[in-house]
Write a protein that holds these residues in place. Sequence first.
Motif, PDB file in Angstrom:
ATOM      1  N   GLU A   1      -7.549  17.127   5.762  1.00 16.46           N
ATOM      2  CA  GLU A   1      -7.118  16.010   6.885  1.00 16.46           C
ATOM      3  C   GLU A   1      -7.092  14.707   6.188  1.00 16.46           C
ATOM      4  OE1 GLU A   1      -9.498  18.351  10.333  1.00 16.46           O
ATOM      5  OE2 GLU A   1     -10.776  17.165   8.903  1.00 16.46           O
ATOM      6  N   PHE A   2      -8.021  14.476   5.339  1.00 17.67           N
ATOM      7  CA  PHE A   2      -7.942  12.898   4.618  1.00 17.67           C
ATOM      8  C   PHE A   2      -6.412  12.687   4.266  1.00 17.67           C
ATOM      9  CE2 PHE A   2      -8.345   9.961   0.881  1.00 17.67           C
ATOM     10  CZ  PHE A   2      -8.864   8.834   1.696  1.00 17.67           C
ATOM     11  N   CYS A   3      -5.969  13.697   3.505  1.00 19.08           N
ATOM     12  CA  CYS A   3      -4.613  13.620   2.758  1.00 19.08           C
ATOM     13  C   CYS A   3      -3.498  13.536   3.555  1.00 19.08           C
ATOM     14  CB  CYS A   3      -4.295  14.701   1.588  1.00 19.08           C
ATOM     15  SG  CYS A   3      -5.589  14.625   0.275  1.00 19.08           S
ATOM     16  N   SER A   4      -3.595  14.600   4.685  1.00 21.91           N
ATOM     17  CA  SER A   4      -2.510  14.699   5.361  1.00 21.91           C
ATOM     18  C   SER A   4      -2.497  13.740   6.758  1.00 21.91           C
ATOM     19  CB  SER A   4      -2.316  15.996   6.036  1.00 21.91           C
ATOM     20  OG  SER A   4      -3.661  16.513   6.763  1.00 21.91           O
ATOM     21  N   ASN A   5      -3.692  13.403   7.246  1.00 19.36           N
ATOM     22  CA  ASN A   5      -3.903  12.632   8.476  1.00 19.36           C
ATOM     23  C   ASN A   5      -4.059  11.263   8.305  1.00 19.36           C
ATOM     24  OD1 ASN A   5      -3.277  15.123   9.685  1.00 19.36           O
ATOM     25  ND2 ASN A   5      -5.331  15.404  10.119  1.00 19.36           N
ATOM     26  N   TYR A   6      -4.812  10.963   7.267  1.00 18.22           N
ATOM     27  CA  TYR A   6      -5.245   9.502   6.918  1.00 18.22           C
ATOM     28  C   TYR A   6      -4.433   8.814   5.849  1.00 18.22           C
ATOM     29  CZ  TYR A   6      -9.103  10.441   9.768  1.00 18.22           C
ATOM     30  OH  TYR A   6      -9.906  10.738  10.959  1.00 18.22           O
ATOM     31  N   TYR A   7      -4.311   9.483   4.740  1.00 16.50           N
ATOM     32  CA  TYR A   7      -3.966   8.700   3.605  1.00 16.50           C
ATOM     33  C   TYR A   7      -2.969   9.569   2.564  1.00 16.50           C
ATOM     34  CZ  TYR A   7      -6.898   4.747   3.975  1.00 16.50           C
ATOM     35  OH  TYR A   7      -7.562   3.667   4.613  1.00 16.50           O
ATOM     36  N   GLU A   8      -1.553   9.399   3.077  1.00 20.78           N
ATOM     37  CA  GLU A   8      -0.641  10.119   2.306  1.00 20.78           C
ATOM     38  C   GLU A   8      -0.391   9.581   1.018  1.00 20.78           C
ATOM     39  OE1 GLU A   8       3.249  10.575   4.482  1.00 20.78           O
ATOM     40  OE2 GLU A   8       1.797  10.217   6.482  1.00 20.78           O
ATOM     41  N   GLU A   9       0.382  10.353   0.189  1.00 18.31           N
ATOM     42  CA  GLU A   9       0.631   9.837  -1.150  1.00 18.31           C
ATOM     43  C   GLU A   9       0.827   8.476  -1.494  1.00 18.31           C
ATOM     44  OE1 GLU A   9       2.829  12.409  -3.855  1.00 18.31           O
ATOM     45  OE2 GLU A   9       1.314  14.295  -3.486  1.00 18.31           O
ATOM     46  N   TYR A  10       1.692   7.934  -0.776  1.00 19.40           N
ATOM     47  CA  TYR A  10       2.090   6.494  -0.862  1.00 19.40           C
ATOM     48  C   TYR A  10       0.923   5.519  -1.001  1.00 19.40           C
ATOM     49  CZ  TYR A  10       2.432   5.900   4.107  1.00 19.40           C
ATOM     50  OH  TYR A  10       2.061   5.598   5.432  1.00 19.40           O
ATOM     51  N   PHE A  11       0.011   5.863  -0.394  1.00 23.07           N
ATOM     52  CA  PHE A  11      -1.175   4.826  -0.555  1.00 23.07           C
ATOM     53  C   PHE A  11      -1.730   4.911  -1.743  1.00 23.07           C
ATOM     54  CE2 PHE A  11      -1.123   5.440   4.006  1.00 23.07           C
ATOM     55  CZ  PHE A  11      -1.428   3.956   4.699  1.00 23.07           C
ATOM     56  N   PHE A  12      -1.428   5.944  -2.678  1.00 27.11           N
ATOM     57  CA  PHE A  12      -1.871   6.002  -4.155  1.00 27.11           C
ATOM     58  C   PHE A  12      -0.893   5.767  -5.226  1.00 27.11           C
ATOM     59  CE2 PHE A  12      -4.968   8.054  -1.213  1.00 27.11           C
ATOM     60  CZ  PHE A  12      -6.080   7.236  -1.675  1.00 27.11           C
ATOM     61  N   THR A  13       0.399   5.603  -4.650  1.00 28.22           N
ATOM     62  CA  THR A  13       1.499   5.613  -5.663  1.00 28.22           C
ATOM     63  C   THR A  13       2.229   4.111  -5.561  1.00 28.22           C
ATOM     64  OG1 THR A  13       2.932   6.462  -4.247  1.00 28.22           O
ATOM     65  CG2 THR A  13       2.176   8.176  -5.450  1.00 28.22           C
TER      66      THR A  13
ATOM     67  N   LYS B   1      -2.855  -0.731  21.387  1.00 29.81           N
ATOM     68  CA  LYS B   1      -1.563  -0.534  21.794  1.00 29.81           C
ATOM     69  C   LYS B   1      -0.494  -1.635  21.839  1.00 29.81           C
ATOM     70  CE  LYS B   1      -2.164  -0.585  26.853  1.00 29.81           C
ATOM     71  NZ  LYS B   1      -1.970   0.031  28.136  1.00 29.81           N
ATOM     72  N   GLU B   2      -0.978  -2.793  22.025  1.00 34.12           N
ATOM     73  CA  GLU B   2       0.041  -3.920  22.083  1.00 34.12           C
ATOM     74  C   GLU B   2       0.480  -4.237  20.735  1.00 34.12           C
ATOM     75  OE1 GLU B   2       0.791  -5.257  24.761  1.00 34.12           O
ATOM     76  OE2 GLU B   2      -0.301  -3.941  25.778  1.00 34.12           O
ATOM     77  N   PHE B   3      -0.223  -3.843  19.558  1.00 35.72           N
ATOM     78  CA  PHE B   3       0.307  -4.489  18.075  1.00 35.72           C
ATOM     79  C   PHE B   3       1.073  -3.013  17.548  1.00 35.72           C
ATOM     80  CE2 PHE B   3      -4.085  -6.179  18.927  1.00 35.72           C
ATOM     81  CZ  PHE B   3      -3.786  -7.536  18.445  1.00 35.72           C
ATOM     82  N   LEU B   4       1.016  -2.090  18.311  1.00 36.24           N
ATOM     83  CA  LEU B   4       1.783  -0.801  17.583  1.00 36.24           C
ATOM     84  C   LEU B   4       3.328  -0.837  18.054  1.00 36.24           C
ATOM     85  CD1 LEU B   4      -0.971   1.849  18.831  1.00 36.24           C
ATOM     86  CD2 LEU B   4      -0.328   1.005  16.666  1.00 36.24           C
ATOM     87  N   ALA B   5       4.057  -0.319  17.028  1.00 31.82           N
ATOM     88  CA  ALA B   5       5.271  -0.040  17.256  1.00 31.82           C
ATOM     89  C   ALA B   5       5.228   1.364  18.581  1.00 31.82           C
ATOM     90  CB  ALA B   5       6.231   0.578  16.246  1.00 31.82           C
ATOM     91  N   ASP B   6       6.568   1.103  19.226  1.00 29.42           N
ATOM     92  CA  ASP B   6       6.459   1.993  20.519  1.00 29.42           C
ATOM     93  C   ASP B   6       6.231   3.356  20.050  1.00 29.42           C
ATOM     94  OD1 ASP B   6       6.889  -0.223  22.059  1.00 29.42           O
ATOM     95  OD2 ASP B   6       9.158   0.081  22.251  1.00 29.42           O
ATOM     96  N   GLU B   7       6.768   4.044  19.159  1.00 28.29           N
ATOM     97  CA  GLU B   7       6.695   5.317  18.983  1.00 28.29           C
ATOM     98  C   GLU B   7       5.143   5.842  18.429  1.00 28.29           C
ATOM     99  OE1 GLU B   7       8.692   3.799  15.086  1.00 28.29           O
ATOM    100  OE2 GLU B   7       8.591   3.128  17.282  1.00 28.29           O
ATOM    101  N   TYR B   8       4.254   5.010  18.194  1.00 27.29           N
ATOM    102  CA  TYR B   8       3.089   5.085  17.955  1.00 27.29           C
ATOM    103  C   TYR B   8       1.974   5.001  18.909  1.00 27.29           C
ATOM    104  CZ  TYR B   8       4.992   6.070  13.181  1.00 27.29           C
ATOM    105  OH  TYR B   8       5.429   6.360  12.033  1.00 27.29           O
ATOM    106  N   THR B   9       2.407   4.363  19.929  1.00 25.02           N
ATOM    107  CA  THR B   9       1.512   3.905  21.085  1.00 25.02           C
ATOM    108  C   THR B   9       0.573   5.538  21.487  1.00 25.02           C
ATOM    109  OG1 THR B   9       3.003   2.359  21.886  1.00 25.02           O
ATOM    110  CG2 THR B   9       1.307   3.012  23.312  1.00 25.02           C
ATOM    111  N   SER B  10       1.188   6.327  21.981  1.00 25.48           N
ATOM    112  CA  SER B  10       0.520   7.583  22.285  1.00 25.48           C
ATOM    113  C   SER B  10      -0.505   8.049  21.377  1.00 25.48           C
ATOM    114  CB  SER B  10       1.667   8.830  23.036  1.00 25.48           C
ATOM    115  OG  SER B  10       2.401   9.015  21.685  1.00 25.48           O
ATOM    116  N   LEU B  11      -0.152   7.950  19.916  1.00 24.10           N
ATOM    117  CA  LEU B  11      -0.867   8.476  18.898  1.00 24.10           C
ATOM    118  C   LEU B  11      -2.233   7.513  18.447  1.00 24.10           C
ATOM    119  CD1 LEU B  11      -1.146  10.876  17.135  1.00 24.10           C
ATOM    120  CD2 LEU B  11       0.182   9.568  15.254  1.00 24.10           C
ATOM    121  N   TYR B  12      -1.996   6.383  18.488  1.00 20.69           N
ATOM    122  CA  TYR B  12      -3.062   5.583  18.257  1.00 20.69           C
ATOM    123  C   TYR B  12      -3.433   4.414  19.049  1.00 20.69           C
ATOM    124  CZ  TYR B  12      -1.398   7.103  13.499  1.00 20.69           C
ATOM    125  OH  TYR B  12      -1.039   7.995  12.302  1.00 20.69           O
TER     126      TYR B  12
END
Length: 190
Positions: free
Chosen positions: A49-61, A160-171
């Motif tokens: 879950e950490f790798c797929s939901n929180y920290y994808e590879e680009y955070f480490f590359t 939600k006021e800081f988020l891009a529209d497509e991420y409002t429902s998720l975050y």
Amino acid sequence: MINGKKIHLVAAALTDRRRVYEWCFQSETTKSHSGPPDYPEKPIASYQEFCSNYYEEYFFTGEQPKKGQGFLIMTNEEAVGFISYSAFHLKPNYAELDIWMKDEASCGHGYGNDAILALSNYLNQHLDIDQLIIAPSNRNVRAIRSYEKAGFERTDTAMKEFLADEYTSLYGEGDYGTAETAILIKDFKK
């Protein structure tokens, strides 16, 4: 490398991913932000879950700096924590910081505060980030004090006021829910 007064930040590599996960979700500092009894709404993530939901590879590359990147917090040659920024989910010129120390012995020395200051200034100067957000639980008083020392101020503005529209429902409710997430901002335009 990004230099602070007490620490320096070194770009995290994929080989660091497992230990960074362990520092966050398998150490004595985990109780400050995740898992029961204090944070039943924020379960302890598995490594997958950490790798797929929180920290994808680009955070480490470092391959997608416009989206985000992670750094080891170093004192001399010893890693004492991890700090990252992410911007993929936010409006332009915003970034969100996240930080944790590897253990309690690394806390209370000002390393985290110095890391926040160093990364904040770097993002403003090199990536044109005007506003930074950090969103801990209201219950994490020690972290909030550290963020305030680094120039962050509490705001009543909803996540939600800081988020891009497509991420409002998720975050949009923050990691701990609307009522329990403390939103702190650092505005370089002031």
